[in-house]
Design a protein around this motif. Structure first.
Motif, short mmCIF file in Angstrom:
data_model
loop_
_atom_site.label_atom_id
_atom_site.label_comp_id
_atom_site.label_asym_id
_atom_site.label_seq_id
_atom_site.Cartn_x
_atom_site.Cartn_y
_atom_site.Cartn_z
N LEU A 98 1.07 -1.59 -0.38
CA LEU A 98 0.27 0.12 0.27
C LEU A 98 0.80 0.77 0.23
O LEU A 98 1.81 1.51 0.44
N GLY A 99 0.35 2.18 -0.54
CA GLY A 99 0.83 3.67 -0.96
C GLY A 99 -0.07 5.04 -1.04
O GLY A 99 -1.09 4.16 -1.73
N ARG A 100 -0.01 5.86 -0.96
CA ARG A 100 -0.39 6.79 -1.07
C ARG A 100 0.47 7.79 -2.22
O ARG A 100 1.44 8.21 -1.63
N GLY A 101 0.23 8.91 -3.00
CA GLY A 101 0.39 9.31 -3.68
C GLY A 101 1.27 9.04 -4.72
O GLY A 101 1.33 7.89 -5.31
N MET A 102 2.98 9.68 -4.23
CA MET A 102 3.95 9.12 -4.75
C MET A 102 4.79 7.37 -4.69
O MET A 102 5.27 7.06 -5.25
N MET A 103 4.24 7.07 -3.13
CA MET A 103 4.57 5.79 -2.89
C MET A 103 3.77 5.23 -3.50
O MET A 103 3.39 3.69 -3.27
N TYR A 104 2.53 5.08 -4.19
CA TYR A 104 1.79 4.28 -4.99
C TYR A 104 2.25 3.64 -5.55
O TYR A 104 2.18 2.49 -6.24
N PRO A 105 2.74 4.50 -7.20
CA PRO A 105 3.42 3.88 -7.89
C PRO A 105 4.76 2.78 -7.20
O PRO A 105 5.13 1.82 -8.15
N ASP A 119 5.07 12.39 5.21
CA ASP A 119 4.67 13.48 4.44
C ASP A 119 3.27 14.13 4.53
O ASP A 119 2.69 13.48 5.90
N THR A 120 3.08 14.66 4.07
CA THR A 120 2.11 15.58 3.67
C THR A 120 0.50 14.30 4.19
O THR A 120 -0.52 14.34 4.25
N LEU A 121 0.78 13.36 3.39
CA LEU A 121 -0.62 12.30 3.03
C LEU A 121 -0.28 11.37 4.13
O LEU A 121 -1.62 10.18 4.61
N PHE A 122 0.50 11.25 5.30
CA PHE A 122 1.40 10.10 6.64
C PHE A 122 0.06 10.12 7.27
O PHE A 122 -0.91 9.03 6.81
N ASP A 123 -1.41 10.73 7.22
CA ASP A 123 -1.98 10.66 8.66
C ASP A 123 -3.22 9.67 7.61
O ASP A 123 -3.72 9.23 8.64
N LYS A 124 -3.31 10.23 6.69
CA LYS A 124 -4.18 9.18 5.47
C LYS A 124 -3.93 8.17 5.56
O LYS A 124 -4.72 6.96 5.84
N ARG A 160 11.83 7.84 11.88
CA ARG A 160 11.68 7.64 13.10
C ARG A 160 10.14 8.57 13.81
O ARG A 160 9.27 8.01 14.83
N LYS A 161 10.18 9.94 12.78
CA LYS A 161 8.67 10.76 12.74
C LYS A 161 7.54 9.75 12.96
O LYS A 161 6.42 9.70 13.90
N GLY A 162 7.83 8.74 11.66
CA GLY A 162 6.28 8.54 11.61
C GLY A 162 6.16 7.35 12.83
O GLY A 162 5.24 6.73 12.59
N LEU A 163 6.86 6.90 12.75
CA LEU A 163 7.12 5.12 13.34
C LEU A 163 6.83 5.59 14.97
O LEU A 163 5.57 4.66 15.30
N ALA A 164 7.70 6.80 15.22
CA ALA A 164 6.40 7.16 16.62
C ALA A 164 5.48 7.33 16.92
O ALA A 164 4.49 7.53 17.97
N LEU A 165 4.79 7.42 15.52
CA LEU A 165 3.21 7.98 15.87
C LEU A 165 2.95 7.40 15.83
O LEU A 165 1.37 6.65 16.24
N MET A 190 13.30 3.34 8.26
CA MET A 190 14.68 4.58 6.78
C MET A 190 14.44 5.89 7.28
O MET A 190 14.19 6.77 8.19
N PRO A 191 15.20 6.09 7.31
CA PRO A 191 15.90 8.08 7.19
C PRO A 191 15.11 8.73 6.71
O PRO A 191 14.45 8.56 5.35
N GLU A 192 15.83 9.60 7.05
CA GLU A 192 14.11 10.42 6.46
C GLU A 192 14.66 11.43 5.90
O GLU A 192 15.65 11.49 5.35
N VAL A 193 14.04 11.86 4.93
CA VAL A 193 14.29 11.83 2.65
C VAL A 193 12.92 12.97 2.44
O VAL A 193 12.22 12.92 3.39
N PRO A 194 13.84 14.42 2.01
CA PRO A 194 12.78 15.38 1.62
C PRO A 194 11.88 14.43 0.76
O PRO A 194 12.07 13.69 0.02
N ASP A 195 10.50 15.07 0.91
CA ASP A 195 9.21 14.15 0.55
C ASP A 195 8.65 14.02 -1.01
O ASP A 195 8.71 12.86 -1.28
N LEU A 196 9.18 14.85 -2.00
CA LEU A 196 9.73 14.28 -3.19
C LEU A 196 10.25 14.09 -3.03
O LEU A 196 9.79 12.89 -4.72
#
Ligand code: F6R
Length: 364
Positions: free
Chosen positions: A225-232, A278-283, A304-309, A320-326
């Motif tokens: 599963l993925g959303r936005g650019m993570m979907y492809p 990223d901006t779609l994380f909560d969704k 780290r941020k995502g997993l903490a939440l 994973m290391p943090e990475v610029p969204d794009l």
């Protein structure tokens, strides 16, 4: 020749920081602040739309690039697999830039789609690994991805280099069309230059991904599963897993799950979720929780941020290391590839030469 690796695929996955750095240095100006395209270059202000056509993994690179071109350069992008495109014979609007992406440059369907577009599109651009290929020869401009020879049938480093070149093109288009300031363009280029270092850190997860994949090898089906650019990338992760491990896998857009595929969820079907913070994380997380509420076993790939939440109740996590969204799809390609690789090795399949597949598909 495998440089100490058990398979070409492992070697080619490990080479990605190096070949991406090489692709970047090929296209970046000496000071790193500009993009230099080979002659005759491209005038992105001359196009109203882009059509991108390819097969398999190269198609998923196009799918990712659609998000980039649309978000940063505000150009509408149509994408299609070559076998459908060529017989669909779509009308071609004026001022269309046609882009064909192919590792081998010899894929029959992609070449046929290119020939269909010749004389209809304003420009035929190709993004290839083999610079002396038919697709490169028949293009107005051919951009090499500089991945080096890819031996493993499953495409890995070619995919990330295709993404890198397409990302550069989207940034160039954004700058030329006035959709991005010179300052933010410079910031984006610096982000791209930071990718090889991040990829190296993602490769350090190899041992952990190996451990996780041992459990996946027992599965009959796996969902991505993925959303936005993570979907492809979810589609690419599923393709990689099925082609080398022979495990049935499907990629879905996270938000599409409730429209049918959620019926597949049970405790035997691992669900791999690509979700950088990223901006779609909560969704994405809310879709993931729907999966867990139905007994699904989730492997969450985040930072780290995502997993903490969001790691409460998930089966496994990959940090994973943090990475610029794009540019997250380029980094998250690493766990997608390593999961497929280690699962296939655990199952004992022929990783570099999977059954029924050829490296270059020159017949339709
Ligand atoms: C998957 C894979 C194939 C190719 C596809 C296109 O790992 O390798 O899906 O991506 O056959 O091949 P090229 O890029 O040579 O046109």
């Amino acid at each position: 020749e495998k440089a100490g690796h058990k398979h070409f695929m492992a070697k080619e996955i490990a080479e990605q920081p190096t070949v991406i750095a090489e692709a970047l240095s090929y296209y970046l100006s000496a000071d790193g602040n500009g993009i230099v395209l080979p002659d005759p270059g491209l005038d992105f202000t001359a196009y109203d739309r882009i059509v991108m056509v390819a097969c398999g993994t190269a198609f998923y690179a196009c799918y990712t690039a659609k998000y980039w071109f649309e978000q940063v350069a505000r150009i509408p992008v149509e994408i299609d697999v070559a076998s459908e495109f060529r017989y669909r014979e779509p009308p071609v609007a004026p001022n269309t830039l046609a882009i064909f992406v192919s590792q081998s440059g010899e894929t029959a369907d992609t070449l046929a789609a290119l020939r269909y577009m010749a004389g209809k599109a304003a420009t035929i651009l190709s993004v290839v690994n083999v610079a002396e290929s038919s697709i490169a020869r028949e293009s107005d401009l051919a951009l090499p991805i500089r991945a080096g020879v890819e031996v493993g049938v499953a495409s890995t480093k070619a995919f990330s280099c295709q993404l890198t070149v397409l990302a550069l093109l989207a940034l160039e288009a954004a700058l030329q069309r006035g959709e991005m300031t010179a300052d933010s363009h410079a910031v984006r280029l610096a982000e791209l230059r930071s990718l090889p270092g991040l990829l190296t850190r993602a490769l350090d997860l190899d041992e952990w991904l190996n451990a996780v994949s041992n459990d996946l090898a027992e599965s009959r089906d796996v969902l991505f599963l993925g959303r936005g650019m993570m979907y492809p990338l979810a589609l690419e992760g599923a393709l990689k897993l099925k082609e080398i491990s022979y495990i049935h896998a499907e990629g879905y857009a996270s938000g599409e799950l409730k429209h049918g595929p959620i019926a597949l969820i049970d405790s035997h079907t691992p669900v791999i979720v690509f979700a950088p913070h990223d901006t779609l994380f909560d969704k994405t997380v809310s879709n993931m929780q729907e999966v867990m509420a139905r007994g699904g076993r989730v492997l969450l790939v985040s930072d780290r941020k995502g997993l903490a939440l969001a790691s409460d109740g998930v089966w496994q996590t990959v940090t994973m290391p943090e990475v610029p969204d794009l540019f997250a799809p380029i980094l998250y390609a690493i766990p997608a590839q390593l999961i497929a690789y280690h699962t296939a090795v655990a199952k004992g399949t022929d990783v570099d030469q999977p059954r029924n597949l050829a490296k270059s598909v020159t017949v339709e």
